[in-house]
Every structure is written in structure tokens, then in C-alpha cells.
Design an enzyme around this catalytic site. Structure first.
Site, mmCIF file in Angstrom:
data_model
loop_
_atom_site.group_PDB
_atom_site.id
_atom_site.type_symbol
_atom_site.label_atom_id
_atom_site.label_comp_id
_atom_site.label_asym_id
_atom_site.label_seq_id
_atom_site.Cartn_x
_atom_site.Cartn_y
_atom_site.Cartn_z
ATOM 1 N N ARG A 1 0.815 -1.209 0.000
ATOM 2 C CA ARG A 1 0.000 0.000 0.000
ATOM 3 C C ARG A 1 0.852 1.265 0.000
ATOM 4 O O ARG A 1 0.423 2.302 -0.493
ATOM 5 C CB ARG A 1 -0.928 0.009 1.217
ATOM 6 C CG ARG A 1 -1.915 -1.123 1.262
ATOM 7 C CD ARG A 1 -3.054 -0.828 2.227
ATOM 8 N NE ARG A 1 -3.847 0.287 1.784
ATOM 9 C CZ ARG A 1 -4.888 0.197 0.962
ATOM 10 N NH1 ARG A 1 -5.228 -0.977 0.458
ATOM 11 N NH2 ARG A 1 -5.571 1.269 0.618
ATOM 12 N N CYS B 1 -1.740 -5.422 3.023
ATOM 13 C CA CYS B 1 -2.504 -6.231 3.973
ATOM 14 C C CYS B 1 -4.002 -6.044 3.782
ATOM 15 O O CYS B 1 -4.481 -4.931 3.598
ATOM 16 C CB CYS B 1 -2.139 -5.842 5.411
ATOM 17 S SG CYS B 1 -0.577 -6.515 5.981
ATOM 18 N N PRO C 1 -8.926 3.962 1.998
ATOM 19 C CA PRO C 1 -9.086 4.657 0.724
ATOM 20 C C PRO C 1 -8.041 5.743 0.522
ATOM 21 O O PRO C 1 -7.483 6.288 1.472
ATOM 22 C CB PRO C 1 -10.494 5.258 0.826
ATOM 23 C CG PRO C 1 -10.735 5.409 2.294
ATOM 24 C CD PRO C 1 -10.025 4.257 2.935
ATOM 25 N N VAL C 2 -7.811 6.065 -0.768
ATOM 26 C CA VAL C 2 -6.818 7.085 -1.117
ATOM 27 C C VAL C 2 -7.472 8.432 -1.386
ATOM 28 O O VAL C 2 -6.807 9.348 -1.859
ATOM 29 C CB VAL C 2 -5.997 6.639 -2.348
ATOM 30 C CG1 VAL C 2 -5.199 5.391 -2.032
ATOM 31 C CG2 VAL C 2 -6.897 6.424 -3.558
#
Length: 425
Positions: free
Chosen positions: A98, A122, A128-129
Site C-alpha cells: 500500500r 494487507c 481509501p486514497v
């Protein structure tokens, strides 16, 4: 596929060297792209995620060399960003980590464009981005999400300073915006910023390279942009989660441990809970000693929270401790909605755990029994090793590739402390 085999029943004794922090070195490696000359980063842990980040930097065109260094200081990595030509961070490398989204801010800020595949890592809940995207948009970026990629550009050539308030505290979001703001034109203000030590470490690295940053470690960070960062050297801070993991392991096994070159001030919440559990702890300026010889820990109650609260990355380890502690412990997870996946595996070892929503109620038992178990994420894998250290018989932990993402040679370090543990391929 590799497995780890643990034979329980041996207290841990001795000294251990803590590696550099995984969650600090990854953004710091990304930050090297902001420089106009080579940057040397030391105390770098040898982890799967670090190797992935090195491969990402090389894919972009950066020159990367790794030096083994000496045991006391760890490895060093030198990144030369002057050869970066690529602006696309491909999915094949991003899918396992991530933290790859942290390349978005530096690429966009320095080169005016970036395409980063939506990240993996994971499977412990929705991360969220959108906070990253909105933060960079506040600096003038134009961003779309298409075909699994975040596509960003700057129409006016350079990001402009701005003010952004995070809806929710985001560590990587704060880091991405901090790096982009470091070379944006004008002053940027980041509100509701994450206060984690790893954010502070990134800020201190940026300052070492010539950035102008104030307020890191508080909810309000002010960044006065410069044109480009310079060459420099920086040492990554010790990993507070690895530190905490070894402290919990020692408390569970009734042993004694000494650690040097650590940052006790980053572990106040964890040390407080270990004291509640009955451990005798001595703290120095850069050292921690824990003594739990011959004693069974007491159960503790805890609620995870953003720093300086109790870290979610230590929740699974303390659940393992509560499994063999005296009494009933209540653990509330408030950061991720799916971070109790280790519970089913602990139950296989004989633990008594009841889940009610985001709360785990753990009734301590006198002993666990070894069994085959499966790691589901990074910290869950650590909790299973800890449980195996106190279980009767052998515990075989499968899918330990999760473990190698965040712990450097954990089986070797535990072995030095007296644990009966080995890796099996």
C-alpha cells in the site's frame, strides 16, 4: 512456501537490536525523489516492502545502491534521483504494498505528472486514497482515477501552496501532502495532520535535505516550499512496533530483555499497558529494560487510536498477551474495521475470545496448545509467533510472507533470546 515452527515454553532473556522503522523508511525513500542529487538513508531494515520500494524507484529510473553497513547501524541505501524519467508506477510492483501510493506526491511535485496504480498490501480493511487525492488537489493538482490508476498532473507546471483539512487522520495522506508541499510554490498548511513518530521522522529527513517544515508531530503542519531538495544523509528512527513486539513477547514468556538505541518516548501507550500487565520497566534516554521473570501477566483493556493513543499495529500482540494473562481483557479496535482476523487462529491454539462488533473480550487461560495456524496479515503473523512462544508443543505458522513485510530476521532475533524457533521451507 516457507513456514515458521515455534516450540513454546522458554522464557526470553538477553539483548536485542531493533531495526529501522518500516513505516518511516518507506516514505523517506519516496522523499529522495524530491532531491537534485544523491541521498543516503541509513538504518534501513531488510524487508520485503523495502525491496519492493527499491524496485519501484529503479523502475522510475533512479539509481539505487545498497550497502550492508555494520550490525550496530544497519544497512544504508543511496538513491540518485537525477536519472528519473518514468512517471508511471506499475501495478505489478504496487499490488503487494500500500505504501507505493506515497510515490504520487513526490512524482507530481517534481515532474508535473504521475500515474500510480491503486495499491495493495494487507487485507485489514478499507484504506481509501481519497484523502491523498483531495489533499493534492488543494495544491492545484488535476487528478482522475481510471482503469485502476491514479492519474495526476499539474497544468501550471508547479504545485501551489494551499490549505487542507483532513476529514480523518491519515498517516500516509499526511506524508504524501507533506512531501508534495515541500517543493510547491508558496506556503502550505496541513490541518488535522497525523502526529505519528514516522511522520515526524519524514519531516526531519525533509528538513535535513533543505525543506522548511514546522509543526510536525502536531495537528497543524506548515510547509514553506522550496524549489528542490538537496543531497544529504539521514538515519531512520528505530521501529517502535518491533520494539513493542519484543517487549510483549518477553512479558508473555516471563523473561527479561534489554534494548539499546530505541525511542522510548514513541511508546508511551504501549509501555503503560505493559506496566499494567505487571512488567517492571526501566527507561533510559535511548534504552528500555523489561523484567517479567517468573510472573504471569495480568489482562489489560485497551482501545486503539491515532498517535499518541494506543497503536493499532500493537493490537494483535496484546491480544496474544491477554490470551495467557490472568483475568479478562477487553480490546476495542477503532482504526480498521477488519483487524480481528487473527482471532480464529488464536482460537485454534486454545484461546478464549469472544467478538462483539469491533470489540474482543479475551478470557485468559493458563496455557495454549500448539497447532498449525495461518497468518492473515503482518501484525497477525507476529501475534501467532508470540502465542507459539507460550504454547505447549509446536506451533506451525503458514503464509509467513506477511511477516517478512515488516519484521527483519524475527526468528533469528528471537532465537538469540532463547526461543526455539526455526524457518522451514
Amino acid at each position: 512456501m516457507s513456514k515458521i515452527v515455534v516450540a513454546g515454553g522458554t522464557p526470553l532473556y538477553g539483548d536485542v537490536r531493533i531495526s529501522g522503522a518500516k513505516n518511516a523508511v518507506l516514505p523517506i525513500l519516496c522523499a529522495t525523489l524530491l532531491a537534485d542529487a544523491p541521498v543516503e538513508i541509513s538504518n534501513v531494515p531488510y524487508l520485503h516492502d523495502v525491496i519492493t520500494m527499491i524496485n519501484l524507484l529503479r523502475e522510475l529510473g533512479a539509481g539505487v545502491t545498497m550497502n550492508e553497513g555494520i550490525e550496530a547501524k544497519g544497512r544504508s541505501i543511496t538513491v540518485d534521483p537525477r536519472w528519473v524519467r518514468q512517471r508511471v508506477v506499475p501495478y505489478d510492483l504496487v499490488k503487494t504494498m500500500r505504501a507505493s501510493v506515497l510515490l504520487l506526491g513526490p512524482l507530481l511535485a517534481c515532474y508535473g505528472a504521475a500515474e500510480v496504480a491503486l495499491p495493495g498490501g494487507c487485507a485489514i480493511g478499507s484504506r481509501p486514497v481519497d484523502q491523498h487525492i483531495r489533499g493534492l488537489q488543494s495544491l492545484g493538482a488535476e487528478i482522475t482515477v481510471e482503469n485502476g490508476y491514479i492519474k495526476a498532473s499539474v497544468s501550471q507546471g508547479r504545485l501551489k501552496g494551499g490549505r487542507f483539512v483532513f476529514d480523518v487522520v491519515s498517516v500516509t495522506g499526511t506524508e504524501n501532502l507533506l512531501m508534495a508541499a515541500a517543493v510547491a510554490q508558496g506556503t502550505s498548511v496541513i490541518e488535522n495532520a497525523a502526529m505519528e513518530p514516522e511522520v515526524v521522522d519524514l519531516a526531519e529527513c525533509l528538513i535535513t535535505l533543505g525543506a522548511r517544515v514546522e509543526g510536525a508531530g502536531t495537528p497543524r503542519i506548515v510547509v514553506e516550499g522550496v524549489e528542490r531538495l538537496k543531497s544529504g544523509q539521514y538515519a531512520v528512527l528505530p521501529d517502535r512496533i518491533e520494539t513493542g513486539t519484543f517487549l510483549v513477547a518477553t512479558a508473555m514468556t516471563g523473561g527479561r530483555i534489554s534494548m539499546q538505541q530505541v525511542r522510548p518516548q514513541t511508546l508511551d501507550a504501549v509501555l503503560g499497558k505493559l506496566t499494567e500487565a505487571g512488567a517492571c520497566i526501566e527507561i533510559g534516554a535511548d534504552s528500555i529494560r523489561l523484567d517479567m521473570q517468573g510472573r504471569r501477566p495480568c489482562s489489560v483493556n485497551l482501545t486503539t487510536a491515532p498517535y499518541p493513543g494506543f497503536p493499532t499495529d500493537m493490537q494483535a500482540q496484546f491480544m496474544a498477551l491477554n490470551c495467557v494473562a490472568e483475568g479478562v481483557g477487553v480490546i476495542k479496535e477503532t482504526i480498521f474495521e477488519n483487524r480481528f482476523m487473527h482471532v480464529d487462529e488464536l482460537l485454534r491454539l486454545g484461546a478464549k475470545i469472544q467478538i462483539e462488533g469491533h470489540t474482543a473480550i479475551v478470557q485468559g487461560v493458563e496455557r495454549l496448545s500448539g497447532a498449525p495456524v495461518m497468518a492473515t496479515d503482518l501484525r497477525a503473523s507476529a501475534s501467532l509467533i508470540l502465542a507459539g512462544l507460550v504454547a505447549e508443543g509446536e506451533t506451525i505458522i503458514d503464509r509467513i510472507y506477511h511477516l517478512d513485510r515488516g519484521y527483519e530476521n524475527i526468528e533469528k532475533k528471537l532465537g538469540v533470546l532463547g526461543a526455539s524457533i526455526r524457518r522451514m521451507t
